[in-house]
Design a protein around this motif. Structure first.
Motif, PDB file in Angstrom:
ATOM      1  N   VAL A 153       0.853  -1.188   0.000  1.00  0.00           N
ATOM      2  CA  VAL A 153       0.000   0.000   0.000  1.00  0.00           C
ATOM      3  C   VAL A 153       0.888   1.237   0.000  1.00  0.00           C
ATOM      4  O   VAL A 153       2.101   1.151   0.163  1.00  0.00           O
ATOM      5  CB  VAL A 153      -0.934   0.041   1.240  1.00  0.00           C
ATOM      6  N   TRP A 154       0.255   2.352  -0.151  1.00  0.00           N
ATOM      7  CA  TRP A 154       0.925   3.635   0.043  1.00  0.00           C
ATOM      8  C   TRP A 154       0.455   4.208   1.376  1.00  0.00           C
ATOM      9  O   TRP A 154      -0.747   4.248   1.638  1.00  0.00           O
ATOM     10  CB  TRP A 154       0.577   4.617  -1.074  1.00  0.00           C
ATOM     11  N   ALA A 155       1.398   4.628   2.205  1.00  0.00           N
ATOM     12  CA  ALA A 155       1.102   5.392   3.423  1.00  0.00           C
ATOM     13  C   ALA A 155       1.261   6.854   3.022  1.00  0.00           C
ATOM     14  O   ALA A 155       2.365   7.307   2.705  1.00  0.00           O
ATOM     15  CB  ALA A 155       2.057   5.021   4.545  1.00  0.00           C
ATOM     16  N   VAL A 156       0.147   7.575   2.992  1.00  0.00           N
ATOM     17  CA  VAL A 156       0.107   8.932   2.447  1.00  0.00           C
ATOM     18  C   VAL A 156      -0.292   9.909   3.545  1.00  0.00           C
ATOM     19  O   VAL A 156      -1.102   9.584   4.412  1.00  0.00           O
ATOM     20  CB  VAL A 156      -0.901   8.991   1.273  1.00  0.00           C
ATOM     21  N   TRP A 157       0.276  11.117   3.500  1.00  0.00           N
ATOM     22  CA  TRP A 157      -0.089  12.145   4.460  1.00  0.00           C
ATOM     23  C   TRP A 157      -0.028  13.528   3.821  1.00  0.00           C
ATOM     24  O   TRP A 157       0.640  13.743   2.828  1.00  0.00           O
ATOM     25  CB  TRP A 157       0.814  12.098   5.697  1.00  0.00           C
ATOM     26  N   ASP A 158      -0.745  14.432   4.420  1.00  0.00           N
ATOM     27  CA  ASP A 158      -0.735  15.839   4.047  1.00  0.00           C
ATOM     28  C   ASP A 158       0.482  16.465   4.729  1.00  0.00           C
ATOM     29  O   ASP A 158       0.627  16.358   5.948  1.00  0.00           O
ATOM     30  CB  ASP A 158      -2.025  16.499   4.536  1.00  0.00           C
TER      31      ASP A 158
END
Length: 181
Positions: A153-158
């Protein structure tokens, strides 16, 4: 930590009824949840030295250093050599998705190590490609595909939810840190 009378109703015990509204209450605790919930101002100490003073929200969202970040909750600390320090992303600020980060977002490709069901939340431990473990705390999506150990998966954040921390980590295992015991 420091607490005012206005929050005394959340305290347990008879002593709180003896406190006047103008009194300052100094309560020493090792329970981080209690400190965050009950205080107006908080001081984090290490080895008899004050590391940072501020409101609970200030210390949680913008800790002065890796020690304070780890002391007040789980912390994903990622090396940021270009900035000369660490990038703090709290587990609740990570989103897990199949596609990479969108415009204005940051992200890391990761493999799910395990998923812990916690009712409406899932705690997901991740292994980054070429980096330390990460922890994500995500809302359970009953209609979406389940998260499984081994999935990529991708661990994504702002980036606005991340915080730069100077200096070295507080301890060697700080890249994925829980509340100290």
């Amino acid at each position: 930590f420091f607490s005012s009378r206005r929050r005394h109703t959340r305290l347990q015990g008879d002593w709180s009824s003896d406190v006047c509204s103008s009194d300052l209450v100094l309560l020493v605790t090792h329970d981080q949840d209690e400190a965050l919930a009950l205080s107006d101002r908080l001081a984090v100490m290490r080895a008899g030295r004050i590391e940072q003073v501020g409101t609970p929200r200030q210390l949680y969202d913008a800790p002065a250093n890796p020690f304070v970040a780890q002391f007040l909750g789980r912390a994903n600390l990622m090396a940021e050599p270009s900035l000369g320090g660490w990038l703090l992303v709290r587990p609740e600020h990570l989103r897990l998705q199949q596609q990479g980060p969108g415009e204005g977002e940051r992200g890391q490709r990761a493999r799910i190590l395990d998923v812990s069901f916690q009712g409406s939340l899932l705690q997901v431990r991740l292994e980054q490609e070429g980096g330390p473990e990460l922890l994500a705390q995500v809302h359970r999506q009953p209609q979406g595909p389940p998260l499984r150990s081994g999935d990529l998966v991708w661990a994504v954040w702002d980036p606005a939810a991340a915080h730069h921390l100077p200096g070295p980590p507080a301890r060697s295992e700080c890249q994925l840190s829980g509340t100290p015991s």
